[in-house]
Design a protein around this motif. Structure first.
Motif, PDB file in Angstrom:
ATOM      1  N   ASP A  41      42.540  38.810  33.083  1.00 21.73           N
ATOM      2  CA  ASP A  41      41.346  37.865  34.198  1.00 21.73           C
ATOM      3  C   ASP A  41      42.329  37.254  34.528  1.00 21.73           C
ATOM      4  OD1 ASP A  41      39.311  40.419  33.399  1.00 21.73           O
ATOM      5  OD2 ASP A  41      38.424  39.069  31.359  1.00 21.73           O
ATOM      6  N   SER A  42      42.588  35.863  34.763  1.00 18.64           N
ATOM      7  CA  SER A  42      43.736  35.550  35.438  1.00 18.64           C
ATOM      8  C   SER A  42      44.473  35.564  35.955  1.00 18.64           C
ATOM      9  CB  SER A  42      43.894  34.047  34.260  1.00 18.64           C
ATOM     10  OG  SER A  42      45.177  35.051  33.422  1.00 18.64           O
ATOM     11  N   ILE A  43      45.364  36.544  36.432  1.00 20.64           N
ATOM     12  CA  ILE A  43      45.829  37.097  36.952  1.00 20.64           C
ATOM     13  C   ILE A  43      45.079  37.139  38.338  1.00 20.64           C
ATOM     14  CG2 ILE A  43      47.050  38.920  37.939  1.00 20.64           C
ATOM     15  CD1 ILE A  43      47.954  39.467  34.943  1.00 20.64           C
ATOM     16  N   ARG A  44      46.101  37.399  39.839  1.00 23.70           N
ATOM     17  CA  ARG A  44      44.744  37.115  41.335  1.00 23.70           C
ATOM     18  C   ARG A  44      45.270  39.297  41.414  1.00 23.70           C
ATOM     19  NH1 ARG A  44      47.095  32.449  43.676  1.00 23.70           N
ATOM     20  NH2 ARG A  44      48.548  34.108  43.989  1.00 23.70           N
ATOM     21  N   ARG A  45      44.210  39.780  41.426  1.00 19.69           N
ATOM     22  CA  ARG A  45      44.651  40.787  42.248  1.00 19.69           C
ATOM     23  C   ARG A  45      45.643  41.234  43.351  1.00 19.69           C
ATOM     24  NH1 ARG A  45      38.789  43.330  40.065  1.00 19.69           N
ATOM     25  NH2 ARG A  45      38.864  42.315  37.990  1.00 19.69           N
ATOM     26  N   THR A  46      45.030  39.900  44.564  1.00 20.24           N
ATOM     27  CA  THR A  46      46.400  39.999  45.449  1.00 20.24           C
ATOM     28  C   THR A  46      47.260  39.793  45.098  1.00 20.24           C
ATOM     29  OG1 THR A  46      46.390  37.969  45.645  1.00 20.24           O
ATOM     30  CG2 THR A  46      44.413  38.797  47.002  1.00 20.24           C
ATOM     31  N   THR A  47      48.110  39.737  44.309  1.00 17.28           N
ATOM     32  CA  THR A  47      49.206  39.555  43.611  1.00 17.28           C
ATOM     33  C   THR A  47      49.891  40.733  43.361  1.00 17.28           C
ATOM     34  OG1 THR A  47      48.680  39.249  41.010  1.00 17.28           O
ATOM     35  CG2 THR A  47      48.945  37.731  43.088  1.00 17.28           C
TER      36      THR A  47
END
Length: 186
Positions: free
Chosen positions: A6-12
């Protein structure tokens, strides 16, 4: 794992393989945390990618977790179709733990449809894969379920002996154990 995902930015996640891996890991983490999502969008990037690419393990896992999401949504026929696709990948897969979960899920689907012979076949496979994975907890669960399968197939002496063996083992899950004790008492 879920908090980390959940802490991963999906834009990455700019490539299809990264989006697929993230989607599969997210579906696995939700399932492991007993969060019964019905949102197909969670796994769809993995389905789109691994249905054409990736290893047999990735395809098996993807369609197994897709089946779980479909089952959570009450779509039993779609869930079974997804499990069958996953099962077609399982002979080449090396993730025996997930293969055991898959075989158990298929056995459960056959049980709900009163197809006792197929239920028994898949539950025996679940135990075999759990043993191959070294999953002693899975073997404990699956053997208790196998006792139910034997009963459903009118193999009463096998069912009785397996229940007796199960009830003498250390208790790994009190709720599951009490449910099996009630079934055995009937």
């Amino acid at each position: 794992a879920l908090a980390s995902l959940d802490s991963i930015r999906r834009t990455t996640l700019i490539t299809a393989p990264r989006r697929a891996r993230y989607a599969l890991l997210k579906a696995m983490a939700l399932d492991k945390c007993c969060i019964d999502t019905t949102d197909l969008n969670v796994i769809m990037p993995a389905v789109r990618y691994y249905s054409r690419r990736g290893s047999p393990d990735e395809k098996m896992r993807t369609f197994f977790y897709l089946g779980n999401i479909e089952r959570n949504a009450g779509n039993r026929e779609s869930a079974m179709a997804d499990y069958i696709i996953a099962d077609e990948s399982s002979p080449e897969a090396t993730d025996y733990y997930t293969a055991g979960l898959l075989k158990s899920a298929i056995a459960g689907a056959y049980s709900r449809d009163f197809n006792s012979s197929k239920e028994l076949e898949y539950m025996e496979d679940a135990i075999r894969f759990a043993r191959m994975a070294g999953d002693t907890v899975g073997v404990w669960y699956y053997e208790a379920q196998l006792a139910d399968c034997y009963f459903n197939n009118e193999m009463y002496s096998l069912s009785d002996s397996l229940y007796e063996r199960f009830l003498k083992q250390p208790i790994l899950d009190t709720l599951f154990y009490s449910e099996k004790l009630l079934v055995y008492a009937k």
